[in-house]
Design a protein around this motif. Structure first.
Motif, PDB file in Angstrom:
ATOM      1  N   THR A  40       0.789  -1.210   0.180  1.00 57.85           N
ATOM      2  CA  THR A  40      -0.248  -0.048   0.049  1.00 57.85           C
ATOM      3  C   THR A  40       0.724   1.299   0.121  1.00 57.85           C
ATOM      4  OG1 THR A  40      -1.840  -1.099   1.328  1.00 57.85           O
ATOM      5  CG2 THR A  40      -1.636   1.342   1.332  1.00 57.85           C
ATOM      6  N   ALA A  41       1.959   1.297   0.903  1.00 58.31           N
ATOM      7  CA  ALA A  41       2.783   2.477   0.848  1.00 58.31           C
ATOM      8  C   ALA A  41       3.476   2.707  -0.392  1.00 58.31           C
ATOM      9  CB  ALA A  41       3.726   2.436   2.240  1.00 58.31           C
ATOM     10  N   ALA A  75       3.236   5.894  -3.034  1.00 52.11           N
ATOM     11  CA  ALA A  75       4.831   6.622  -3.282  1.00 52.11           C
ATOM     12  C   ALA A  75       4.728   6.810  -4.989  1.00 52.11           C
ATOM     13  CB  ALA A  75       5.835   5.874  -2.642  1.00 52.11           C
ATOM     14  N   ALA A  76       4.495   5.560  -5.606  1.00 58.19           N
ATOM     15  CA  ALA A  76       4.516   5.517  -6.988  1.00 58.19           C
ATOM     16  C   ALA A  76       3.468   6.331  -7.494  1.00 58.19           C
ATOM     17  CB  ALA A  76       4.341   4.263  -7.528  1.00 58.19           C
ATOM     18  N   VAL A  77       2.306   6.297  -7.045  1.00 56.45           N
ATOM     19  CA  VAL A  77       1.342   7.395  -7.578  1.00 56.45           C
ATOM     20  C   VAL A  77       1.693   8.754  -7.388  1.00 56.45           C
ATOM     21  CG1 VAL A  77      -1.170   8.021  -7.181  1.00 56.45           C
ATOM     22  CG2 VAL A  77      -0.472   5.558  -7.529  1.00 56.45           C
ATOM     23  N   LEU A  78       1.958   9.262  -6.215  1.00 55.13           N
ATOM     24  CA  LEU A  78       2.397  10.731  -5.927  1.00 55.13           C
ATOM     25  C   LEU A  78       3.383  11.136  -6.466  1.00 55.13           C
ATOM     26  CD1 LEU A  78       1.611  10.807  -1.866  1.00 55.13           C
ATOM     27  CD2 LEU A  78       0.207  11.203  -3.838  1.00 55.13           C
ATOM     28  N   GLU A  79       4.473  10.225  -6.925  1.00 57.86           N
ATOM     29  CA  GLU A  79       5.589  10.620  -7.635  1.00 57.86           C
ATOM     30  C   GLU A  79       5.156  10.871  -9.031  1.00 57.86           C
ATOM     31  OE1 GLU A  79       9.847   8.777  -9.409  1.00 57.86           O
ATOM     32  OE2 GLU A  79       8.690   7.779  -7.924  1.00 57.86           O
ATOM     33  N   LYS A 136      -5.935   1.484 -13.106  1.00 60.81           N
ATOM     34  CA  LYS A 136      -6.427   2.640 -13.083  1.00 60.81           C
ATOM     35  C   LYS A 136      -7.592   2.583 -11.935  1.00 60.81           C
ATOM     36  CE  LYS A 136      -7.934   2.279 -17.406  1.00 60.81           C
ATOM     37  NZ  LYS A 136      -8.347   2.494 -18.651  1.00 60.81           N
ATOM     38  N   THR A 137      -8.201   1.507 -11.809  1.00 60.13           N
ATOM     39  CA  THR A 137      -9.233   1.159 -10.434  1.00 60.13           C
ATOM     40  C   THR A 137      -8.610   1.407  -9.313  1.00 60.13           C
ATOM     41  OG1 THR A 137      -8.819  -1.090 -10.607  1.00 60.13           O
ATOM     42  CG2 THR A 137     -10.495  -0.233 -12.132  1.00 60.13           C
ATOM     43  N   THR A 138      -7.535   1.111  -9.031  1.00 56.54           N
ATOM     44  CA  THR A 138      -6.677   1.566  -7.781  1.00 56.54           C
ATOM     45  C   THR A 138      -6.605   3.005  -7.651  1.00 56.54           C
ATOM     46  OG1 THR A 138      -5.350  -0.545  -7.849  1.00 56.54           O
ATOM     47  CG2 THR A 138      -4.503   1.130  -6.462  1.00 56.54           C
ATOM     48  N   VAL A 139      -6.236   3.642  -8.506  1.00 58.60           N
ATOM     49  CA  VAL A 139      -6.258   5.100  -8.558  1.00 58.60           C
ATOM     50  C   VAL A 139      -7.537   5.785  -8.276  1.00 58.60           C
ATOM     51  CG1 VAL A 139      -5.251   7.486  -9.591  1.00 58.60           C
ATOM     52  CG2 VAL A 139      -4.138   5.152  -9.867  1.00 58.60           C
ATOM     53  N   TYR A 140      -8.474   5.374  -9.109  1.00 56.50           N
ATOM     54  CA  TYR A 140      -9.633   6.093  -8.973  1.00 56.50           C
ATOM     55  C   TYR A 140     -10.404   5.765  -7.597  1.00 56.50           C
ATOM     56  CZ  TYR A 140     -10.061   7.412 -13.751  1.00 56.50           C
ATOM     57  OH  TYR A 140      -9.889   8.453 -15.016  1.00 56.50           O
ATOM     58  N   ARG A 141     -10.080   4.283  -7.223  1.00 58.21           N
ATOM     59  CA  ARG A 141     -10.947   4.078  -5.668  1.00 58.21           C
ATOM     60  C   ARG A 141     -10.092   4.748  -4.778  1.00 58.21           C
ATOM     61  NH1 ARG A 141     -10.067  -0.800  -6.495  1.00 58.21           N
ATOM     62  NH2 ARG A 141      -8.413  -0.998  -5.141  1.00 58.21           N
ATOM     63  N   ARG A 142      -9.092   5.025  -4.728  1.00 58.98           N
ATOM     64  CA  ARG A 142      -8.174   5.492  -3.486  1.00 58.98           C
ATOM     65  C   ARG A 142      -8.150   7.109  -3.561  1.00 58.98           C
ATOM     66  NH1 ARG A 142      -2.528   4.150  -0.486  1.00 58.98           N
ATOM     67  NH2 ARG A 142      -2.368   5.604   0.803  1.00 58.98           N
ATOM     68  N   GLY A 157     -10.018   9.200  -6.207  1.00 64.04           N
ATOM     69  CA  GLY A 157     -11.145   9.716  -6.401  1.00 64.04           C
ATOM     70  C   GLY A 157     -11.108  10.510  -7.719  1.00 64.04           C
ATOM     71  N   GLY A 158     -10.231  11.361  -7.728  1.00 62.52           N
ATOM     72  CA  GLY A 158      -9.906  12.398  -8.882  1.00 62.52           C
ATOM     73  C   GLY A 158      -8.747  13.055  -8.740  1.00 62.52           C
ATOM     74  N   PRO A 159      -8.391  14.203  -9.737  1.00 65.32           N
ATOM     75  CA  PRO A 159      -6.990  14.966  -9.627  1.00 65.32           C
ATOM     76  C   PRO A 159      -6.849  15.605  -8.289  1.00 65.32           C
ATOM     77  CG  PRO A 159      -7.977  15.226 -11.663  1.00 65.32           C
ATOM     78  CD  PRO A 159      -9.105  14.327 -10.823  1.00 65.32           C
ATOM     79  N   ALA A 160      -7.741  16.184  -7.810  1.00 60.56           N
ATOM     80  CA  ALA A 160      -8.051  17.025  -6.325  1.00 60.56           C
ATOM     81  C   ALA A 160      -7.600  16.140  -5.352  1.00 60.56           C
ATOM     82  CB  ALA A 160      -9.351  17.850  -6.267  1.00 60.56           C
ATOM     83  N   GLY A 161      -7.997  14.976  -5.466  1.00 58.85           N
ATOM     84  CA  GLY A 161      -7.635  14.038  -4.399  1.00 58.85           C
ATOM     85  C   GLY A 161      -6.044  13.785  -4.277  1.00 58.85           C
ATOM     86  N   LEU A 162      -5.705  13.525  -5.711  1.00 62.81           N
ATOM     87  CA  LEU A 162      -4.190  13.188  -5.990  1.00 62.81           C
ATOM     88  C   LEU A 162      -3.437  14.313  -5.373  1.00 62.81           C
ATOM     89  CD1 LEU A 162      -4.252  11.895  -9.265  1.00 62.81           C
ATOM     90  CD2 LEU A 162      -3.506  10.553  -7.278  1.00 62.81           C
TER      91      LEU A 162
END
Length: 206
Positions: free
Chosen positions: A17-18, A22-26, A53-59, A61-66
């Protein structure tokens, strides 16, 4: 193969999970630097991070969440306040800390993208506000310590002092688009220190 390389042991510890976070935030930061907030696409972030993609959308939600999570991560990872033993030294370190952040090619571009978005997007504005609230609270402690040492008047508002140090740096970065230099940072710290010693930042009594 891309996913395995991005989620390898070179990322921060803490389990899958961590590593995914880390990869998504990078990837989010990469996309912000290259495309800006309004060009931030969830699918592109997922592909760049090597996750579904489903992981990113689920956790997120959208660009603002990122962006909100990225700013939270940057605030957590930022250096703690200085402790040079004098308020003069601490404010100078604060100014240099801000200077280093906003002139860094990657970090500075990230801030500029989020600042630009915050002018017209409420969620980006909240993310930016959360970041700076945490950083100002962290550095305001140097002012409280200075008051305890008798270097500044009782009742000096630490948050306002720290805001005043960085204000001219951000003004040149965002508004006038002038060069932000070490000389400017040192001058800002010195001017704010003089004002603070004169009581300019003492909280008004109610």
């Amino acid at each position: 193969m891309e996913q395995e390389s991005r989620l390898s042991g070179s990322q921060r510890p803490g389990g899958r999970t961590a590593r995914v976070r880390a990869a998504v935030l990078e990837a989010t930061q990469d996309e912000l630097v290259e495309r800006g907030f309004h060009g931030l696409a969830m699918d592109q972030v997922a592909a760049r991070a090597g996750v579904g993609k489903t992981t990113v959308y689920r956790r997120w939600g959208g660009p603002a969440g990122l962006v909100a999570d990225l700013m939270d991560s940057l605030a957590t990872e930022s250096a703690p306040h200085a402790d040079t033993g004098t308020i003069e030294g601490d404010l100078l370190e604060n100014a240099r800390n801000v200077l280093g952040a906003i002139t860094d090619p990657r970090l500075g571009a990230t801030f500029q993208a989020v600042i630009a978005a915050a002018t017209c997007d409420e969620e980006a504005s909240r993310a930016l506000h959360g970041f700076y609230t945490r950083r100002i609270e962290e550095w305001a402690r140097v002012v409280d310590l200075a008051v305890e040492r008798g270097e500044l008047p009782a009742g000096t508002d630490g948050g306002e002092v720290i805001r005043a140090v960085s204000a001219p740096l951000y003004y040149r970065l965002v508004v006038t688009r002038e060069e932000v230099t070490d000389e400017l940072a040192a001058r800002a710290a010195g001017q704010v220190l003089a004002a603070a010693r004169a009581g300019a930042f003492v909280r008004a009594r109610t």
